[in-house]
Write an enzyme that holds these catalytic residues in place. Sequence first.
Site, PDB file in Angstrom:
ATOM      1  N   ALA A  51     123.983  -0.498 -46.104  1.00 30.16           N
ATOM      2  CA  ALA A  51     123.897   0.966 -46.311  1.00 30.16           C
ATOM      3  C   ALA A  51     123.544   1.284 -47.759  1.00 30.16           C
ATOM      4  O   ALA A  51     123.982   0.567 -48.657  1.00 30.16           O
ATOM      5  CB  ALA A  51     125.244   1.612 -45.961  1.00 30.16           C
TER       6      ALA A  51
ATOM      7  N   GLY B  74     120.383   1.692 -46.609  1.00 29.67           N
ATOM      8  CA  GLY B  74     119.260   1.223 -45.793  1.00 29.67           C
ATOM      9  C   GLY B  74     117.974   0.920 -46.548  1.00 29.67           C
ATOM     10  O   GLY B  74     116.938   0.691 -45.926  1.00 29.67           O
ATOM     11  N   GLY B  75     118.026   0.900 -47.873  1.00 31.65           N
ATOM     12  CA  GLY B  75     116.816   0.613 -48.653  1.00 31.65           C
ATOM     13  C   GLY B  75     116.204  -0.729 -48.275  1.00 31.65           C
ATOM     14  O   GLY B  75     115.031  -0.815 -47.899  1.00 31.65           O
TER      15      GLY B  75
ATOM     16  N   ASP C 121     133.084  -6.557 -40.844  1.00 31.67           N
ATOM     17  CA  ASP C 121     133.466  -7.226 -42.073  1.00 31.67           C
ATOM     18  C   ASP C 121     132.636  -8.522 -42.161  1.00 31.67           C
ATOM     19  O   ASP C 121     132.351  -9.120 -41.127  1.00 31.67           O
ATOM     20  CB  ASP C 121     134.967  -7.547 -41.972  1.00 31.67           C
ATOM     21  CG  ASP C 121     135.529  -7.947 -43.298  1.00 31.67           C
ATOM     22  OD1 ASP C 121     136.020  -7.053 -44.003  1.00 31.67           O
ATOM     23  OD2 ASP C 121     135.442  -9.151 -43.652  1.00 31.67           O
TER      24      ASP C 121
ATOM     25  N   ARG D  64     134.997 -10.869 -55.361  1.00 30.04           N
ATOM     26  CA  ARG D  64     134.692 -10.297 -54.053  1.00 30.04           C
ATOM     27  C   ARG D  64     133.355 -10.839 -53.535  1.00 30.04           C
ATOM     28  O   ARG D  64     133.208 -11.156 -52.356  1.00 30.04           O
ATOM     29  CB  ARG D  64     134.642  -8.772 -54.168  1.00 30.04           C
ATOM     30  CG  ARG D  64     134.333  -8.075 -52.861  1.00 30.04           C
ATOM     31  CD  ARG D  64     134.569  -6.592 -52.924  1.00 30.04           C
ATOM     32  NE  ARG D  64     133.749  -5.964 -53.944  1.00 30.04           N
ATOM     33  CZ  ARG D  64     133.696  -4.662 -54.182  1.00 30.04           C
ATOM     34  NH1 ARG D  64     134.425  -3.844 -53.466  1.00 30.04           N
ATOM     35  NH2 ARG D  64     132.934  -4.163 -55.114  1.00 30.04           N
TER      36      ARG D  64
ATOM     37  N   CYS E 114     122.674  -5.260 -58.538  1.00 33.00           N
ATOM     38  CA  CYS E 114     122.050  -4.400 -59.544  1.00 33.00           C
ATOM     39  C   CYS E 114     122.865  -4.475 -60.831  1.00 33.00           C
ATOM     40  O   CYS E 114     123.206  -3.467 -61.429  1.00 33.00           O
ATOM     41  CB  CYS E 114     121.900  -2.977 -59.029  1.00 33.00           C
ATOM     42  SG  CYS E 114     123.417  -2.316 -58.361  1.00 33.00           S
TER      43      CYS E 114
END
Length: 454
Positions: free
Chosen positions: A112, A114-115, A161, A208, A231
């Site tokens: 999400a 959705g790029g 998940d 994570r 990023c």
Amino acid sequence: MGDTEIKLPEDFFNRMNTVLGSSFPDFIDSLKSESPTSIRLNPHKKNKLSGKPVPWCSTGLYLDTRPVFTLDPSFHGGAYYVQEASSMFLEQVFIQLGLGSQPLRILDLSAAPGGKSTHIASLMHKDSLLVANEVIRSRASILAENIAKWGVGNVVVTNNDPEDFNRLPGFFDVLVVDAPCSGEGLFRKDPDAITEWSVHNVQLCAKRQRRILNDSWSCLKTNGLLVYCTCTYNSLENEENIQWLSEQHEAESIPLHIDSDWGIEKVIFKNITGYRFFPHKLPGEGFFISVIRKTENQEEIRIKSKRKLVQPHQRISEELNQWIRHPENFVLTTHHEVISIINKNILEEHSLLLDTLHVVSIGTKLASVKGQKLIPEHELALSVELNSQHFLAQELSFEQAIHYLRKETVVLPEYKKGYTLATYQSIPLGWMHVLDNRVNNLYPKALRIRMKAE
Ligand code: SAM
């Protein structure tokens, strides 16, 4: 961010100063400049936009000014996706590694809004399957909306998940992990990323990311490719994580060709090659990408789903087959009075996904059944499979299109009765039910635009 003073966290400032050396002042200057506005065109839809090309993406364009996208009807018709230019480098991975030339199973694990998924959907083979997954429920719904708007089929949206993908050992050929990160590369675009940044948060993000990578690794088959991107600039969340993963398992790094004009920095860390994007070196935000191939032996799930897809009555099938351009490629299936199409060549895969994951959307919805009537679904209007010849169409002016997208009353010069495609610059936006002297606006209420025109 403009020319206002930016207050960078001291630890970040010092680290970047050390890492960048003489180019550090240019980096700081770039953070004070405007972010370039870039879009990626939908190759399947008509488009009137023009701009300077993004060097590493054939459909990427820089716009001179930033329009109010919400008030552009063609944006709602899925003619383009507003995307930061560095991220469009994914196209190079697909082209250079031949990922679009054969049917593959691809998982976009953190997809999400959705790029990357809409980009992959345009780059992949017509019989490939893309699972676009998002762990946060509300974001998974937005992802499904953006996928539907893009209109390319063979995309299943799931809300799981990462560890749930252990249920599909060795199932995927390509695993894309666009990991949640500390967002250092977005400081110019999103000042909130600055306030949320801390050394501690970088460490938490790195941890994570390792968990996400480790949890999902088993769903990648032997020789499958992991495409990892973030990023952010720091090595902890980037090359060090990929190096760590390749030590835990067996994997080899895959180098990519980088044109020297692009300004992308090649990063080598032990056995890992990655690519870093800095805003002072290229027109885009901060980004990192690295590809590794899984070389270890991975058992593969055998597809033997017992789920039988329910097919509609023959009379309905004959009618609906006229609604799509290539009925021979699809199977019709009914679920709760809604009929969808699913690509014939990946039917078993679809059944398996329904059995193992929390599926948010699957196939392309064509119609809902109301008594004897078939009502066209919004997804069909936006789908590249729509057979527009079969339907009435009404081209709308800009003002009419905005009324339509606000779900307001649409006034037409004449009223030709029937389900009619509302188009703007020939791009379908959705359906209208035209009656004797009025229009029933069928644009989905949840999608309607609320912003007022200037
Ligand atoms: N790939 C997206 C695109 O190109 O539009 C952007 C993805 S964004 C960088 C990272 C995504 O990871 C977010 O949608 C976020 O909700 C999701 N995420 C957050 N925590 C996660 C977790 N523990 N596991 C997997 N994904 C997570």
